[in-house]
Structures are given as structure tokens and as C-alpha cells.
Design a protein around this motif. Structure first.
Motif, short mmCIF file in Angstrom:
data_model
loop_
_atom_site.label_atom_id
_atom_site.label_comp_id
_atom_site.label_asym_id
_atom_site.label_seq_id
_atom_site.Cartn_x
_atom_site.Cartn_y
_atom_site.Cartn_z
N PRO A 141 14.34 51.30 2.16
CA PRO A 141 15.53 51.49 1.32
C PRO A 141 16.36 50.22 1.16
CG PRO A 141 15.24 53.40 2.72
CD PRO A 141 14.22 52.39 3.17
N MET A 142 16.41 49.36 2.16
CA MET A 142 17.11 48.08 2.02
C MET A 142 16.40 47.19 1.01
SD MET A 142 18.00 47.42 6.06
CE MET A 142 18.75 45.80 5.80
N VAL A 143 15.06 47.19 1.04
CA VAL A 143 14.30 46.41 0.06
C VAL A 143 14.56 46.96 -1.35
CG1 VAL A 143 11.99 45.70 -0.66
CG2 VAL A 143 12.55 45.82 1.77
N GLN A 144 14.60 48.27 -1.49
CA GLN A 144 14.90 48.88 -2.79
C GLN A 144 16.27 48.45 -3.29
OE1 GLN A 144 13.98 52.77 -1.06
NE2 GLN A 144 12.71 53.22 -2.85
N GLU A 145 17.25 48.43 -2.40
CA GLU A 145 18.60 48.01 -2.78
C GLU A 145 18.60 46.54 -3.20
OE1 GLU A 145 23.18 48.08 -1.04
OE2 GLU A 145 21.52 48.84 0.17
N ALA A 146 17.87 45.71 -2.48
CA ALA A 146 17.77 44.30 -2.86
C ALA A 146 17.11 44.15 -4.22
CB ALA A 146 16.99 43.53 -1.80
N ALA A 147 16.11 44.97 -4.52
CA ALA A 147 15.46 44.92 -5.83
C ALA A 147 16.45 45.25 -6.94
CB ALA A 147 14.27 45.87 -5.86
N ARG A 148 17.36 46.19 -6.68
CA ARG A 148 18.38 46.50 -7.68
C ARG A 148 19.27 45.29 -7.95
NH1 ARG A 148 17.90 51.75 -5.41
NH2 ARG A 148 19.26 51.25 -3.67
N GLU A 149 19.57 44.54 -6.90
CA GLU A 149 20.38 43.33 -7.07
C GLU A 149 19.63 42.28 -7.88
OE1 GLU A 149 23.50 42.92 -6.23
OE2 GLU A 149 23.72 44.83 -5.17
N VAL A 150 18.33 42.16 -7.64
CA VAL A 150 17.52 41.23 -8.42
C VAL A 150 17.56 41.61 -9.89
CG1 VAL A 150 15.17 40.40 -8.86
CG2 VAL A 150 15.97 40.67 -6.51
N LEU A 204 23.07 41.89 2.84
CA LEU A 204 21.76 42.49 2.59
C LEU A 204 20.65 41.47 2.38
CD1 LEU A 204 20.06 45.09 1.85
CD2 LEU A 204 20.78 44.67 -0.53
N ILE A 205 20.98 40.35 1.77
CA ILE A 205 19.98 39.40 1.28
C ILE A 205 20.22 38.02 1.88
CG2 ILE A 205 19.14 38.21 -0.80
CD1 ILE A 205 19.88 40.79 -2.36
N THR A 206 19.14 37.31 2.18
CA THR A 206 19.25 35.95 2.69
C THR A 206 18.29 35.03 1.97
OG1 THR A 206 19.07 34.54 4.66
CG2 THR A 206 17.60 36.44 4.56
N ALA A 207 18.73 33.78 1.81
CA ALA A 207 17.88 32.72 1.28
C ALA A 207 17.50 31.74 2.38
CB ALA A 207 18.61 31.99 0.15
N SER A 208 17.74 32.10 3.63
CA SER A 208 17.50 31.19 4.76
C SER A 208 16.00 31.08 5.05
CB SER A 208 18.23 31.67 6.00
OG SER A 208 19.63 31.65 5.80
N TRP A 209 15.49 29.87 4.96
CA TRP A 209 14.08 29.64 5.25
C TRP A 209 13.77 29.85 6.72
CZ3 TRP A 209 9.47 29.62 3.41
CH2 TRP A 209 8.43 28.94 4.06
N TRP A 210 14.71 29.48 7.59
CA TRP A 210 14.47 29.57 9.02
C TRP A 210 14.69 30.99 9.50
CZ3 TRP A 210 11.89 25.58 10.51
CH2 TRP A 210 12.10 24.36 9.88
#
Length: 338
Positions: A141-150, A204-210
């Protein structure tokens, strides 16, 4: 046995060998699956080089990656020269038609890792791939929510992206591009997308490579767009006991989609009933400019490039590849120099 496909006869050896333990699906069942999704499969990856991951004893056994096609191959097999980040070249399979797909399946290839460019134009990536990668503890469900943001972000800038399951726990969103930009430019756009999504939904979302900086958030893996990077293809079958498929779906299905239920036994009936959710993708390739404008805005604000994977040479403008917790602190440097 011989299977007729694309005007050719493709040998399928040991067709009754069990490839997927959960229901006892065989190599021949896998062949029948790819025959059933031929049209959308080739629409998604036709004409592209692919990396083969071979499972000689099926999904439960050991595997190995094979970029080079074997010397003993049919004379009709289409191939292309591809390169690795360090410049090593190899002759890879091109998915020119279904016969090429079935030839690879006979070698124990369950699914396909696909290049972002056509073999006929390797210098221009015509796909932006937004990979929503669940870190440990992230729920679907968190991935689904992130997809909505995309989707919301892409809609704001006038770009259409279409989703698919990964065949496991994540979601990919693809944007079909006009073949005008290099993979480096496409990756720059992906970095900008990841950073903008993190600004909007840092909870909810991160762009952190590490990994140590990601926390329990969905990672937008921008480096899936790096040059020579392959990604698991649409309609490809995962090496999981249930034979799950990386399945394109419509946005209005997002809340109800159940990735584990999308298998070689269920996906063909979906396609027969609903058609190809990505059918419109190639009809109107899009400009990358709206997303490159996000990158240019970040650069003007002083943001440097994001880290590249370790197998790539050091790139211009790239920050240090040292893991943050291992980075030497200024006080340590002063102490050592004293």
C-alpha cells in the motif's frame, strides 16, 4: 518438440520439466504463456536487446546471467552489440519476434532484462523508467501511494506515465520518449523526478542512494536509467514459485491490483478480456523537456549530481561515492594532519 512461431520452427527440449513449483507449471506452460501475450510483449520490448537470466532447472534452482548469445545459435537469430559501463562489448539477443523469445525460453530464460533503447538506435533511450523500490518494512500500500504521487507529478508537467507491477513488491512507471535523448539525459530527468517526489512526500518517498539514509520509505531508483542499465521487462515472468508476471495495468486499477495474483495462469485471460493497458504508449512518444526543466532548476539551485552505481566510472559533477557513515569528518582530518 517443435513450436511454430513467427514463420519458424523453434525446438523446445524437455517441455515437461517443471519450472515453477507452486502449481507445477512446466517449460511448455511458460512457452504457452508467452504465445498468449505475444502482441503486448512485442509492443513493449520488440526490437530491443535483452539480458538473459537463465534458470536451467527452473525458478527454484541456480541461475546465471548471460549477455552474450552462444556461438551455437540459429542463423536467423538477430543480435546487437551492447556495451557495459566499463566499455566491454558483447553480442546480445534482440527480441525481434516471438521466435526469439521462445528460443531464449528453451535455454531456461524465464523473463527478460531489457535495454532502454532499440537495437537500431542504441544512442537514444526512448524510455524513462521510474522504479518504486520498497525498502525493508515498506508495504505494498505504501508503494501504491507513492505511485499516485508519481502520477500526480507527471500530470502536472504534462507527461503521461503508465504503470506495471515488477512481478514482486514494487511498481515501475514508464514514459515512452521520442528517441532524442541519451541515457545520461534521461537519468538526469529521473534524478530530478526522485528529488521532487522526496520534497513533496519526504515521509513516504526517498531519493537517497545510500541505504542507511532511506529509512522505511519507497526509494525512487533513478539509476535504473543509467547508460547500459537493463530493467525487468513488461510481461516477463519472475523466478518465483508462483510464476508471477511483471504486468502492465491501468491507473484506475492501482488501488485493487494484487501483484502475487498476476501469474502465467491469470494474465493471459486479463489480456484477452481487457487488452493491453500499454497499447497507447507507443502511439505518441513524448518529450523529455518538461522533466529536464526540473533537472535544470535543481542544477541552478546548486544541487550536484546524485551518486552513480559502483560499476560506473567517476562521472562529471558526481559527489563522493563514500557511504555517509564512513565519510571522514573534518575534525578527523585535522586530527590526522596534526
Amino acid at each position: 518438440m517443435l513450436i511454430e512461431s513467427s514463420g519458424r520452427e523453434v525446438p523446445i527440449t524437455s517441455p515437461s520439466k517443471v519450472f515453477f513449483a507452486e502449481r507445477g507449471d512446466t517449460k511448455l506452460d511458460l512457452v504457452r504463456y508467452y504465445q498468449a501475450v505475444e502482441e503486448p510483449l512485442l509492443r513493449a520490448m520488440g526490437g530491443r536487446p535483452v539480458l538473459l537470466q537463465r534458470f536451467p532447472n527452473g525458478a527454484g534452482g541456480p541461475s546465471f546471467f548471460q549477455k552474450r548469445v552462444p556461438d551455437a545459435r540459429p542463423d536467423w537469430l538477430q543480435t546487437a552489440i551492447v556495451s557495459t559501463p566499463n566499455g566491454t562489448t558483447s553480442r546480445a539477443l534482440v527480441t525481434a519476434d516471438l521466435a526469439h523469445v521462445l528460443w531464449a525460453v528453451n535455454l531456461g530464460c524465464l523473463g527478460f532484462h531489457v535495454w532502454p533503447a532499440k537495437a537500431a538506435d542504441p544512442e537514444h533511450a526512448d524510455e524513462l523508467r521510474i522504479d518504486l523500490d520498497p525498502t525493508p518494512g515498506v508495504t505494498f500500500p505504501m508503494v501504491q501511494e507513492a505511485a499516485r504521487e508519481v502520477r500526480a507529478l507527471l500530470n502536472e508537467v504534462g507527461v503521461v506515465g503508465l504503470p506495471k507491477t515488477t512481478g514482486n513488491r514494487g511498481i515501475h512507471v514508464y514514459v515512452r520518449l521520442q528517441p532524442r535523448w541519451t541515457s545520461i539525459e534521461v537519468r538526469s530527468a529521473a534524478v530530478a523526478v526522485a528529488r521532487e517526489l522526496e520534497r513533496r512526500r519526504a515521509d513516504l518517498i526517498t531519493a537517497s542512494w545510500w541505504k542507511e539514509e532511506r529509512g522505511r520509505r519507497v526509494f525512487i531508483d533513478f539509476n535504473q536509467n543509467a547508460p547500459h542499465k537493463t530493467i525487468f521487462g513488461a510481461w516477463s515472468v519472475r523466478a518465483r514459485p508462483g510464476a508471477q508476471v511483471s504486468t502492465p495495468f491501468a491507473w484506475d486499477e492501482l488501488d485493487a491490483i494484487v501483484p502475487d495474483a498476476l501469474t502465467i495462469a491469470t494474465v493471459p485471460s486479463r489480456v484477452a478480456r481487457d487488452g493491453d493497458p500499454w497499447g497507447v504508449m507507443s502511439e505518441a512518444p513524448q518529450s523529455l523537456e518538461p522533466l529536464l526543466e526540473l533537472h535544470e532548476r535543481d542544477a541552478a539551485a546548486g544541487l550536484v549530481d546524485a551518486p552513480w552505481p559502483p560499476q560506473y566510472p567517476k562521472m562529471p559533477g558526481e559527489p563522493s561515492r563514500v557511504q555517509p557513515s564512513r565519510a571522514r569528518r573534518p575534525t578527523d582530518e585535522i586530527r590526522q594532519s596534526g
